[in-house]
Scaffold this active site. Structure first.
Site, PDB file in Angstrom:
ATOM      1  N   ARG A  61       0.875  -1.187  -0.029  1.00  0.00           N
ATOM      2  CA  ARG A  61       0.120  -0.051   0.051  1.00  0.00           C
ATOM      3  C   ARG A  61       1.020   1.268  -0.131  1.00  0.00           C
ATOM      4  NH1 ARG A  61      -1.948  -3.713   3.593  1.00  0.00           N
ATOM      5  NH2 ARG A  61      -4.123  -4.389   3.218  1.00  0.00           N
ATOM      6  N   LYS A 100      -1.748  -2.382   7.747  1.00  0.00           N
ATOM      7  CA  LYS A 100      -3.310  -2.155   7.825  1.00  0.00           C
ATOM      8  C   LYS A 100      -3.838  -3.335   8.750  1.00  0.00           C
ATOM      9  CE  LYS A 100      -7.806  -2.007   5.447  1.00  0.00           C
ATOM     10  NZ  LYS A 100      -8.379  -2.230   4.083  1.00  0.00           N
ATOM     11  N   HIS A 119      -3.548   3.111  -5.050  1.00  0.00           N
ATOM     12  CA  HIS A 119      -3.877   1.574  -4.520  1.00  0.00           C
ATOM     13  C   HIS A 119      -3.892   0.555  -5.925  1.00  0.00           C
ATOM     14  CE1 HIS A 119      -4.917  -0.563  -1.540  1.00  0.00           C
ATOM     15  NE2 HIS A 119      -5.868  -1.437  -1.876  1.00  0.00           N
ATOM     16  N   ARG A 141      -1.001  -1.547  -6.300  1.00  0.00           N
ATOM     17  CA  ARG A 141      -1.026  -2.853  -5.355  1.00  0.00           C
ATOM     18  C   ARG A 141      -1.826  -3.867  -6.489  1.00  0.00           C
ATOM     19  NH1 ARG A 141      -0.983  -4.821  -0.192  1.00  0.00           N
ATOM     20  NH2 ARG A 141      -2.928  -6.019   0.382  1.00  0.00           N
ATOM     21  N   HIS A 180      -2.900 -10.220   2.901  1.00  0.00           N
ATOM     22  CA  HIS A 180      -4.296 -10.426   3.219  1.00  0.00           C
ATOM     23  C   HIS A 180      -4.613 -11.468   4.380  1.00  0.00           C
ATOM     24  CE1 HIS A 180      -5.418  -9.390  -1.248  1.00  0.00           C
ATOM     25  NE2 HIS A 180      -5.329  -8.025  -0.303  1.00  0.00           N
ATOM     26  N   TYR A 236      -8.002 -12.116  -7.597  1.00  0.00           N
ATOM     27  CA  TYR A 236      -7.140 -12.117  -8.756  1.00  0.00           C
ATOM     28  C   TYR A 236      -6.955 -13.326  -9.488  1.00  0.00           C
ATOM     29  CZ  TYR A 236      -5.879  -7.755  -6.003  1.00  0.00           C
ATOM     30  OH  TYR A 236      -5.628  -6.601  -5.443  1.00  0.00           O
TER      31      TYR A 236
END
Length: 330
Positions: free
Chosen positions: A198, A221, A273, A276, A299, A308
């Site tokens: 990020r 995050k 973003h 990313r 994640h 993806y």
């Protein structure tokens, strides 16, 4: 008398079952007043230390502040969440928390949506206020049920993930090199493209978090630390840059201005973003493993990374190989 009727029609109880233990309360009906008096007399005889618990009259803002003092202060985004919750309490006219009406909340939410607030923002707010009630109940600070338990989150339309082609990456980097006043913009951009970080994670990278050819991101995050290898060329450029230009400073505005000088069109909210998404999309298209990608991106669940998966070459070929027309062909 222990029970008297007031001029407005309500019934007032004033009872002293035992010396020094006096209870007063007002009710709408005489029956409620009589039951309260009877309860006070019987309970005090059985347990002299007993006291009837008054109804919780604390306002929503009081419980929000209590939640912050007991729990919210420990969250990484605690202060930001406190500010959001206090604004929400004002919009709801700071009711007695126990009486918060789901219909009133839903009406307020509808008005906010009509004013242009995104459904995702509204779902975040609902999650925040629900968490206040749930946490305080777990801590024994409230006894009533969460008044918003029946309010459902809004259904969100999944956004298309925008990513850059090789030609667009070159165009973007040219715009950064030829017109950016901030010396850090290019390397932060390269870090995002090379590691899927990020923008805020790449911007906070410091020299001590580059060991050999591996960068380590902290303060992420998810709150977890993760390490990602980079090329020797990029690692050398980073070390040289830090020696001559110092640590990274905020360069997101510079990046956005560079993006505006290109022909690249991205959905609202997907400026930096998109870098990313670009890393993840190219990683999968080039044959990368989806579980490995999950670890690189940090994640918490594989479901996030599976967005993806449809870009994988074998996935695209399966559409041809496994489609219904294969068996139907003459």
């Amino acid at each position: 008398m222990a029970i008297v009727q007031l001029p407005d029609g309500r019934w007032h109880v004033d009872v002293e079952p035992i010396k020094g233990k006096r209870f007063r309360k007002t009710f709408k009906t005489k029956g409620e007043a009589q039951r309260f008096e009877a309860t006070c007399r019987s309970k005090c005889i059985e347990t002299p230390a007993w006291n009837p618990k008054p109804k919780d009259r604390r306002r929503l803002s009081e419980l929000i502040r209590l939640w912050y003092n007991l729990h919210g202060h420990s969250l990484r985004d605690g202060k930001r969440r406190l500010s959001k919750l206090e604004q929400l309490a004002k919009r709801l006219r700071d009711p007695v928390a126990r009486t918060l009406d789901p219909s009133s909340y839903s009406t307020m939410r509808r008005k906010r949506l009509d004013a242009g607030v995104s459904p995702k923002t509204m779902n975040n707010e609902l999650g925040y206020i629900r968490a206040v009630f749930n946490e305080l109940r777990d801590l024994g600070q409230i006894e009533f049920e969460n008044p918003l338990v029946g309010v459902k989150p809004l259904k969100l339309q999944e956004r298309e993930l925008s990513w850059l082609t090789n030609e667009q990456i070159s165009e973007l980097l040219d715009a950064i090199r030829n017109g950016c006043e901030n010396p850090h913009t290019e390397l932060v951009t390269l870090l995002c493209l090379a590691t899927g970080a990020r923008w805020s994670e790449a911007e906070k990278l410091t020299p001590n978090r580059l060991q050999g050819n591996i960068v380590t991101y902290a303060g992420t995050k998810s709150g977890k630390v993760r390490s990602v290898p980079i090329s020797k060329e990029l690692a050398d450029r980073l070390r040289k840059h830090w020696r001559t230009e110092g640590h990274f400073t905020s360069s997101i505005t510079s990046f956005r201005r560079a993006l505006e000088r290109t022909t690249i069109q991205l959905p609202k909210g997907q400026a930096a973003h998109a870098l990313r998404h670009t890393f993840a999309s190219h990683f999968v298209q080039n044959g990368g493993n989806i579980v490995t990608l999950q670890k690189i991106l940090g994640h918490s669940t594989l479901a996030m990374t599976m967005r993806y998966a449809h870009l994988a070459p074998d996935h695209l070929q399966d559409a041809i190989r496994l489609g219904p027309l294969v068996s139907a062909s003459p």
